[in-house]
Write a protein that holds these residues in place. Structure first.
Motif, PDB file in Angstrom:
ATOM      1  N   TRP A 265     -11.965  11.036  -7.025  1.00 35.61           N
ATOM      2  CA  TRP A 265     -11.741  10.284  -5.796  1.00 35.61           C
ATOM      3  C   TRP A 265     -10.270   9.920  -5.754  1.00 35.61           C
ATOM      4  N   VAL A 266      -9.534  10.449  -4.778  1.00 36.22           N
ATOM      5  CA  VAL A 266      -8.099  10.204  -4.653  1.00 36.22           C
ATOM      6  C   VAL A 266      -7.839   9.405  -3.385  1.00 36.22           C
ATOM      7  N   THR A 267      -7.172   8.281  -3.528  1.00 32.46           N
ATOM      8  CA  THR A 267      -6.896   7.427  -2.381  1.00 32.46           C
ATOM      9  C   THR A 267      -5.511   6.813  -2.529  1.00 32.46           C
ATOM     10  N   GLY A 268      -5.143   5.989  -1.595  1.00 32.76           N
ATOM     11  CA  GLY A 268      -3.857   5.313  -1.641  1.00 32.76           C
ATOM     12  C   GLY A 268      -3.774   4.286  -0.542  1.00 32.76           C
ATOM     13  N   SER A 269      -2.770   3.437  -0.609  1.00 33.75           N
ATOM     14  CA  SER A 269      -2.628   2.428   0.432  1.00 33.75           C
ATOM     15  C   SER A 269      -1.243   1.827   0.406  1.00 33.75           C
ATOM     16  N   THR A 270      -0.864   1.210   1.527  1.00 32.49           N
ATOM     17  CA  THR A 270       0.312   0.361   1.595  1.00 32.49           C
ATOM     18  C   THR A 270      -0.160  -1.037   1.987  1.00 32.49           C
ATOM     19  N   LEU A 271       0.689  -2.017   1.766  1.00 37.03           N
ATOM     20  CA  LEU A 271       0.292  -3.402   1.993  1.00 37.03           C
ATOM     21  C   LEU A 271       0.966  -4.013   3.221  1.00 37.03           C
ATOM     22  N   ARG A 272       2.226  -3.710   3.413  1.00 35.08           N
ATOM     23  CA  ARG A 272       3.033  -4.405   4.410  1.00 35.08           C
ATOM     24  C   ARG A 272       2.470  -4.324   5.823  1.00 35.08           C
ATOM     25  N   SER A 273       1.935  -3.169   6.190  1.00 34.56           N
ATOM     26  CA  SER A 273       1.482  -2.962   7.567  1.00 34.56           C
ATOM     27  C   SER A 273       0.065  -3.474   7.832  1.00 34.56           C
ATOM     28  N   ARG A 274      -0.612  -3.994   6.815  1.00 37.87           N
ATOM     29  CA  ARG A 274      -1.973  -4.482   7.037  1.00 37.87           C
ATOM     30  C   ARG A 274      -1.974  -5.740   7.893  1.00 37.87           C
ATOM     31  N   THR A 275      -3.070  -5.960   8.561  1.00 37.17           N
ATOM     32  CA  THR A 275      -3.189  -7.132   9.420  1.00 37.17           C
ATOM     33  C   THR A 275      -3.288  -8.409   8.598  1.00 37.17           C
ATOM     34  N   VAL A 276      -3.029  -9.525   9.254  1.00 34.29           N
ATOM     35  CA  VAL A 276      -3.181 -10.829   8.608  1.00 34.29           C
ATOM     36  C   VAL A 276      -4.597 -10.977   8.056  1.00 34.29           C
ATOM     37  N   GLU A 277      -5.577 -10.498   8.820  1.00 37.31           N
ATOM     38  CA  GLU A 277      -6.984 -10.637   8.407  1.00 37.31           C
ATOM     39  C   GLU A 277      -7.281  -9.831   7.146  1.00 37.31           C
ATOM     40  N   LYS A 278      -6.728  -8.623   7.052  1.00 33.35           N
ATOM     41  CA  LYS A 278      -6.947  -7.795   5.861  1.00 33.35           C
ATOM     42  C   LYS A 278      -6.273  -8.416   4.639  1.00 33.35           C
ATOM     43  N   LYS A 279      -5.077  -8.959   4.843  1.00 31.86           N
ATOM     44  CA  LYS A 279      -4.387  -9.629   3.731  1.00 31.86           C
ATOM     45  C   LYS A 279      -5.118 -10.903   3.332  1.00 31.86           C
ATOM     46  N   GLU A 280      -5.751 -11.549   4.320  1.00 29.86           N
ATOM     47  CA  GLU A 280      -6.525 -12.756   4.024  1.00 29.86           C
ATOM     48  C   GLU A 280      -7.671 -12.446   3.068  1.00 29.86           C
ATOM     49  N   GLU A 281      -8.301 -11.283   3.233  1.00 33.91           N
ATOM     50  CA  GLU A 281      -9.392 -10.895   2.338  1.00 33.91           C
ATOM     51  C   GLU A 281      -8.911 -10.818   0.894  1.00 33.91           C
ATOM     52  N   ILE A 282      -7.711 -10.290   0.706  1.00 25.90           N
ATOM     53  CA  ILE A 282      -7.152 -10.218  -0.649  1.00 25.90           C
ATOM     54  C   ILE A 282      -6.847 -11.620  -1.163  1.00 25.90           C
ATOM     55  N   ALA A 283      -6.252 -12.458  -0.289  1.00 25.74           N
ATOM     56  CA  ALA A 283      -5.906 -13.825  -0.688  1.00 25.74           C
ATOM     57  C   ALA A 283      -7.139 -14.602  -1.149  1.00 25.74           C
ATOM     58  N   LYS A 284      -8.233 -14.446  -0.430  1.00 21.84           N
ATOM     59  CA  LYS A 284      -9.461 -15.157  -0.809  1.00 21.84           C
ATOM     60  C   LYS A 284      -9.961 -14.710  -2.180  1.00 21.84           C
ATOM     61  N   ASP A 285      -9.884 -13.418  -2.436  1.00 19.34           N
ATOM     62  CA  ASP A 285     -10.295 -12.901  -3.741  1.00 19.34           C
ATOM     63  C   ASP A 285      -9.408 -13.457  -4.852  1.00 19.34           C
ATOM     64  N   LEU A 286      -8.108 -13.502  -4.605  1.00 22.93           N
ATOM     65  CA  LEU A 286      -7.184 -14.024  -5.614  1.00 22.93           C
ATOM     66  C   LEU A 286      -7.462 -15.495  -5.908  1.00 22.93           C
ATOM     67  N   ILE A 287      -7.732 -16.270  -4.868  1.00 19.02           N
ATOM     68  CA  ILE A 287      -8.023 -17.689  -5.075  1.00 19.02           C
ATOM     69  C   ILE A 287      -9.308 -17.862  -5.883  1.00 19.02           C
ATOM     70  N   GLU A 288     -10.308 -17.043  -5.567  1.00 16.44           N
ATOM     71  CA  GLU A 288     -11.595 -17.174  -6.254  1.00 16.44           C
ATOM     72  C   GLU A 288     -11.557 -16.660  -7.688  1.00 16.44           C
ATOM     73  N   LYS A 289     -10.905 -15.514  -7.902  1.00 10.60           N
ATOM     74  CA  LYS A 289     -11.042 -14.830  -9.190  1.00 10.60           C
ATOM     75  C   LYS A 289      -9.816 -14.888 -10.092  1.00 10.60           C
ATOM     76  N   VAL A 290      -8.634 -15.039  -9.516  1.00 13.78           N
ATOM     77  CA  VAL A 290      -7.420 -15.043 -10.341  1.00 13.78           C
ATOM     78  C   VAL A 290      -6.837 -16.444 -10.494  1.00 13.78           C
ATOM     79  N   MET A 291      -7.033 -17.306  -9.492  1.00  7.16           N
ATOM     80  CA  MET A 291      -6.518 -18.671  -9.585  1.00  7.16           C
ATOM     81  C   MET A 291      -6.957 -19.379 -10.864  1.00  7.16           C
TER      82      MET A 291
END
Length: 332
Positions: A265-291
């Motif tokens: 399975w080969v994939t890829g992504s960039t971060l800068r162009s993602r929407t505020v909502e998509k970045k929010e999903e990452i932020a919530k995960d970081l607060i829950e699991k990495v904080m």
């Protein structure tokens, strides 16, 4: 009553080119929208996309400022009418689409995180771009699980040092590549079980050797070019390859049969162009699991060096040179 000026210092690239094209100029302090907070910036992280923007190859998204910088830390000095998560004076670290190399920056509150008590503001400035990138690509897209083997290219980069620590913290086995024996040792000290000097060893052979012929379950790559075919050779059956940059170029010749035979399975992504909502999903995960890790004092970003805003050119020269971990611009 506001406690900030009308004008501020900020960094722009007057043209595409080397570090010397960066200028500290005056600009207007941005004003927050309904969901945004205005941050008095204490520090800003320096990242590879900043270098790409300086070179003219990675422009800001439509509507974003030309001021460089993708991550900041500091204190909230003004907030929009709809802001509910933060109050004036709160210490935050935030992922911005641009505008980080400045005395003030605005960001949607959903793309900000509280600064843990044990983390300095300089350390916090090195968190958002790197941790958002690693979390979404290694854990959300790559699906890294406890007990799996992760191969990380560029183990002493900001991304690499972060990925090593997080993968170890969540129970994965880590193999990292680096360009010298000294850097390989630094990868081991951060938590990698094995480290490969790619200038002296064939990483494909070494990965197969240390995994008993199985290969890596997940590969995080920022090199691109001919590394894609090599990564496929180093991957385990049902392995995943996540591409996050192409420092050796965007073109590659691959053996497609390897994908079929190994069910890759080969994939890829960039971060800068993602929407505020998509970045929010990452932020919530970081607060829950990495904080919780940050609050315990672990998995902090590795800081290579810190420069004042007036020495942004030197900071970028260091970024272009040999470094380990993150470079930070401190704004006083």
């Amino acid at each position: 009553m506001k406690d900030y000026p009308v004008l501020m210092k900020q960094v722009i690239a007057r043209e595409a080119g080397g570090p010397e094209v960066l200028d500290v100029v005056e600009g207007k302090v941005p004003q927050p929208g309904h969901n945004e907070i205005l941050i008095k910036v204490s520090a800003a992280g320096v990242n590879r996309p900043d270098v790409m923007q300086r070179l003219g190859g990675y422009p800001p998204p439509p509507g974003a400022t030309e001021v460089l910088g993708l991550e900041v830390s500091g204190h909230v000095v003004k907030k929009g009418s709809a802001v509910s998560q933060y109050d004036l004076g709160d210490a935050v670290m935030a992922l911005v689409a641009s505008g980080g190399y400045a005395e003030y920056a605005v960001v949607d509150e959903r793309n900000a995180l509280p600064v843990p008590a044990k983390m300095s503001l300089v350390q916090a400035a090195a968190v958002p771009e790197t941790f958002f990138t690693v979390w979404t690509n290694v854990f959300q897209r790559g699906g890294l699980k406890k007990g799996e083997t992760l191969l990380i290219h560029g183990g002493t980069s900001g991304i690499g040092t972060t990925a090593i620590q997080l993968a170890k913290a969540f129970g994965a086995n880590v193999i990292a590549t680096a360009g010298s024996e000294e850097k390989c040792q630094q990868c081991i000290e951060l938590g990698a079980q094995h480290s490969i000097n790619y200038k002296a060893q064939d990483f494909v052979e070494h990965v197969k050797e240390v995994t008993g012929g199985a290969g890596a379950d997940l590969i995080l790559d920022m090199v691109g070019g001919d590394y894609l075919d090599k990564n496929m050779a180093a991957a385990a059956e049902n392995g995943r390859i996540v591409q996050i940059a192409v420092m050796k170029g965007s073109q590659s010749t691959i053996n497609v049969w390897t994908i079929l035979a190994k069910k890759l399975w080969v994939t890829g992504s960039t971060l800068r162009s993602r929407t505020v909502e998509k970045k929010e999903e990452i932020a919530k995960d970081l607060i829950e699991k990495v904080m919780p890790l940050w609050e315990s004092g672990s998995c902090f970003p590795v800081i290579d060096s810190v420069y004042p805003l007036s020495e942004v050119v030197e900071a970028h020269r260091q970024m272009d040179a040999d470094h380990v971990g993150k470079i930070v611009i401190e704004i006083k």
